[in-house]
Motif scaffolding. Structure first.
Motif, PDB file in Angstrom:
ATOM      1  N   GLU A 256       0.535  -1.211   0.001  1.00 18.17           N
ATOM      2  CA  GLU A 256       0.539   0.137   0.128  1.00 18.17           C
ATOM      3  C   GLU A 256       0.831   0.941   0.158  1.00 18.17           C
ATOM      4  O   GLU A 256       1.563   1.675   0.616  1.00 18.17           O
TER       5      GLU A 256
ATOM      6  N   GLN B 237       0.414   5.887   1.813  1.00 19.95           N
ATOM      7  CA  GLN B 237       0.927   6.478   3.878  1.00 19.95           C
ATOM      8  C   GLN B 237       2.407   7.889   2.490  1.00 19.95           C
ATOM      9  O   GLN B 237       2.984   8.155   2.992  1.00 19.95           O
ATOM     10  N   LYS B 238       3.178   6.675   1.954  1.00 18.89           N
ATOM     11  CA  LYS B 238       4.699   6.958   1.082  1.00 18.89           C
ATOM     12  C   LYS B 238       3.741   8.329   0.473  1.00 18.89           C
ATOM     13  O   LYS B 238       4.727   8.968   0.022  1.00 18.89           O
TER      14      LYS B 238
ATOM     15  N   VAL C 291       3.355  11.039   2.634  1.00 20.40           N
ATOM     16  CA  VAL C 291       4.578  11.570   3.312  1.00 20.40           C
ATOM     17  C   VAL C 291       5.480  12.600   2.340  1.00 20.40           C
ATOM     18  O   VAL C 291       5.495  13.567   2.185  1.00 20.40           O
TER      19      VAL C 291
END
Length: 156
Positions: free
Chosen positions: A19, A22-23, A26
């Motif tokens: 997944e 999140q990256k 950010v």
């Protein structure tokens, strides 16, 4: 002044069933106001386009090939999406060649559904008559400090 293009390629993560959200978030959180976020994915990420749209991002999508979509997110409202090419590090004639290859290689540019914004170090004097000959319109903005922005599109 034009910022930079921040590239994130999540195709390998997606192929491994990881997944990347999140990256991605950010990376988006680290953008400066003038930056363009360029995401490489295996599919057109419509949910992400909606999420970032609610945060004020416009987007442009091109399909480069099977399982290779490039989506650019940027903080400017326009009537059509603009794909950004940063040509500032290229020596002539590479900026002109790159720009024309992009325009010729994408049906959405030829149909007027997608524009291109190039960032050059100088006004592309040889490119502009070529664009006129190919029935593209353009708007040139010299921002100083080595950045000239040229918005290119074909009227629908």
């Amino acid at each position: 002044m034009a910022g930079k293009i921040v590239v994130l390629d999540v195709r390998e993560m997606l192929k491994k069933k990881e997944e990347p959200f999140q990256k991605i978030m950010v990376t988006v959180g680290e953008l400066e106001e003038e930056d363009v976020f360029e995401l490489h994915a295996t599919f057109k990420p419509d949910p992400l386009i909606r999420v970032l749209g609610k945060q004020g991002f416009s987007s442009a999508v091109v399909e480069e090939g099977p399982e290779h979509f490039i989506v650019q997110f940027y903080k400017e409202e326009t009537d059509i999406p603009y794909f950004h090419l940063d040509n500032r590090e290229l020596d002539p004639p590479a900026p002109m060649v790159r720009t024309l290859e992009f325009l010729d290689g994408h049906e959405a540019c030829q149909s007027g559904e997608l524009g291109v914004e190039i960032w050059n170090v100088r006004v592309p004097a040889l490119l502009l008559p070529e664009l006129e000959e190919r029935n593209y319109t353009f708007d040139v903005s010299d921002e100083g400090s080595g950045t000239v922005r040229v918005k290119i599109r074909r009227p629908r």
